[in-house]
Motif scaffolding. Sequence first.
Motif, PDB file in Angstrom:
ATOM      1  N   ARG A 189       0.818  -1.289  -0.254  1.00 55.20           N
ATOM      2  CA  ARG A 189      -0.060  -0.188  -0.266  1.00 55.20           C
ATOM      3  C   ARG A 189       1.054   1.109   0.317  1.00 55.20           C
ATOM      4  O   ARG A 189       0.517   2.301  -0.845  1.00 55.20           O
ATOM      5  CB  ARG A 189      -0.799  -0.064   1.142  1.00 55.20           C
ATOM      6  CG  ARG A 189      -1.901   0.964   0.917  1.00 55.20           C
ATOM      7  CD  ARG A 189      -3.497   0.302   2.091  1.00 55.20           C
ATOM      8  NE  ARG A 189      -4.662   0.553   1.574  1.00 55.20           N
ATOM      9  CZ  ARG A 189      -5.162   2.610   2.131  1.00 55.20           C
ATOM     10  NH1 ARG A 189      -4.468   2.738   2.442  1.00 55.20           N
ATOM     11  NH2 ARG A 189      -6.389   2.299   1.489  1.00 55.20           N
ATOM     12  N   THR A 190       2.173   1.426   0.079  1.00 57.36           N
ATOM     13  CA  THR A 190       3.021   2.174   1.119  1.00 57.36           C
ATOM     14  C   THR A 190       3.302   2.624  -0.904  1.00 57.36           C
ATOM     15  O   THR A 190       3.495   4.010  -1.394  1.00 57.36           O
ATOM     16  CB  THR A 190       4.056   2.136   1.509  1.00 57.36           C
ATOM     17  OG1 THR A 190       4.800   1.341   0.445  1.00 57.36           O
ATOM     18  CG2 THR A 190       4.152   2.049   2.987  1.00 57.36           C
ATOM     19  N   THR A 191       3.509   2.004  -1.876  1.00 62.27           N
ATOM     20  CA  THR A 191       3.806   2.416  -3.096  1.00 62.27           C
ATOM     21  C   THR A 191       2.295   3.362  -3.764  1.00 62.27           C
ATOM     22  O   THR A 191       2.872   3.619  -4.690  1.00 62.27           O
ATOM     23  CB  THR A 191       3.393   0.563  -4.270  1.00 62.27           C
ATOM     24  OG1 THR A 191       2.201   0.147  -4.789  1.00 62.27           O
ATOM     25  CG2 THR A 191       4.853   0.313  -3.642  1.00 62.27           C
ATOM     26  N   ARG A 192       1.190   2.921  -3.221  1.00 61.29           N
ATOM     27  CA  ARG A 192       0.273   3.658  -3.870  1.00 61.29           C
ATOM     28  C   ARG A 192      -0.231   5.350  -3.139  1.00 61.29           C
ATOM     29  O   ARG A 192      -0.661   5.719  -4.229  1.00 61.29           O
ATOM     30  CB  ARG A 192      -1.338   3.246  -3.288  1.00 61.29           C
ATOM     31  CG  ARG A 192      -1.081   1.499  -3.907  1.00 61.29           C
ATOM     32  CD  ARG A 192      -2.506   0.669  -4.025  1.00 61.29           C
ATOM     33  NE  ARG A 192      -3.659   1.575  -4.412  1.00 61.29           N
ATOM     34  CZ  ARG A 192      -4.373   0.403  -5.337  1.00 61.29           C
ATOM     35  NH1 ARG A 192      -4.599   0.095  -3.936  1.00 61.29           N
ATOM     36  NH2 ARG A 192      -5.343   1.410  -5.397  1.00 61.29           N
ATOM     37  N   PHE A 193       0.715   5.878  -2.338  1.00 62.22           N
ATOM     38  CA  PHE A 193       0.670   6.841  -1.627  1.00 62.22           C
ATOM     39  C   PHE A 193       1.784   7.604  -2.184  1.00 62.22           C
ATOM     40  O   PHE A 193       2.294   8.757  -1.378  1.00 62.22           O
ATOM     41  CB  PHE A 193       0.702   6.591  -0.281  1.00 62.22           C
ATOM     42  CG  PHE A 193      -0.978   6.496   0.389  1.00 62.22           C
ATOM     43  CD1 PHE A 193      -1.197   7.333   0.976  1.00 62.22           C
ATOM     44  CD2 PHE A 193      -0.988   4.960   0.756  1.00 62.22           C
ATOM     45  CE1 PHE A 193      -2.939   7.628   1.174  1.00 62.22           C
ATOM     46  CE2 PHE A 193      -2.504   4.606   0.481  1.00 62.22           C
ATOM     47  CZ  PHE A 193      -3.560   5.655   1.264  1.00 62.22           C
ATOM     48  N   LEU A 194       2.600   6.736  -2.629  1.00 64.58           N
ATOM     49  CA  LEU A 194       4.343   7.895  -3.361  1.00 64.58           C
ATOM     50  C   LEU A 194       4.021   8.365  -4.480  1.00 64.58           C
ATOM     51  O   LEU A 194       3.395   7.895  -5.382  1.00 64.58           O
ATOM     52  CB  LEU A 194       5.354   7.034  -2.872  1.00 64.58           C
ATOM     53  CG  LEU A 194       6.146   6.051  -1.858  1.00 64.58           C
ATOM     54  CD1 LEU A 194       7.102   5.443  -1.884  1.00 64.58           C
ATOM     55  CD2 LEU A 194       6.338   7.449  -0.641  1.00 64.58           C
TER      56      LEU A 194
END
Length: 291
Positions: A189-194
Motif C-alpha cells: 500500500r505504501t507504493t500507492r501513496f508515493l
Amino acid sequence: MAAKKKKPKSLSAGRPPVAHRAKSMSRSATKALINKHHLLQKRKRQAIAKGDKAEIAAIEAEIEALGGLKTYQEASLQGQRHDRGGDSSRVLMQWLTPCLSAHLRQDSERRRLHMLEVGALSTENACSKSGHFDIVRIDLNSQGDGILQQDFMERPLPRDESERFDIISLSLVLNYVPEPKDRGEMLRRTTRFLRAPGRYIGDDPQLAAHFPSLFLVLPAPCVTNSRYLDEERLGAIMESLGYVKVASKMTQRLVYYLWRRDKIGGGKEASFPKKEIRSGSTRNNFAVVLS
C-alpha cells in the motif's frame, strides 16, 4: 447503564500513547510483557475465528491481569525512548541531510518535501525540526496535537499526484501489524501513496537518488533471527514491489532501511508465502507474506 468500551482496532494495540511517561521497567520486563501481549492477541484472534466464546473470555481475562492495553502501551512507549533507540528519524536525517542541504543551496525557493509519518509519536522529532518537510502525521491511537488519529490501511487513496508523498516513514510500525499477510499488504500500500518514480530526474540528481522513498525501521531480530525473514528475502519482497535499497544500518536492537521507489512494480509481482528459511528453536516467527 455505562457505555461499553470500544475495542481497539486490530492494528492499534501496538501504538503507544505519548501523553504520559510510564514508570521505568527493565528491558527484559518490557520485552516479556510485549511478547506476552502479542501471544494473547494471536490466541484471541484464533478463538474469534473459531467462535469459541469461553476461550475469548479467558484470554481477555489474562490480558486484563497483565494490566490491559494501558500497561502494554506504556511498555511499548518505554521501548521507544531515547535509551532504547530513541528518535529513529535521526538516522534518516543523517542519510538525507547532505542531499537536502545541496538542494537548498541550488534552489532557495524549492518546495519542502511532503512526508507521511505512519505511527507518529511526536511532533518534535528530527524530521519535524529539520525544516525540510511538510509532514502529515497519523497514528491509530493519537494522543497528541498535530497527529491525526487514522489507520493507514483505511486512509483514502490519493486522488491525484498532489495528494501523494515524497517519503513515507514506517518506523517500528510493521512489526506491530498482527498478521504476516497484512504486513505485506501494508508494504504494498505504501507504493500507492508515493509520488511517481523518476519525477525528480530532471530536477535534481541528488533528489532523484533518494526520492520517492520509504523509511522502514524494524527490531533487528525481525530480520536477524526470524525463521521466515532475512535481509535477502526482505530485499526480494521490496524489489518485487518496485523498491531499491538506498541505505541501511543495523544496531543491536534496530535495523533501518531507506528504500527508493524505483519503478511501478517489478514486472510480474512475485508471491512470497510464509516459508521457513532458517531453523532453530530460538528463532522468532516474524514473517511478511505477499500473495
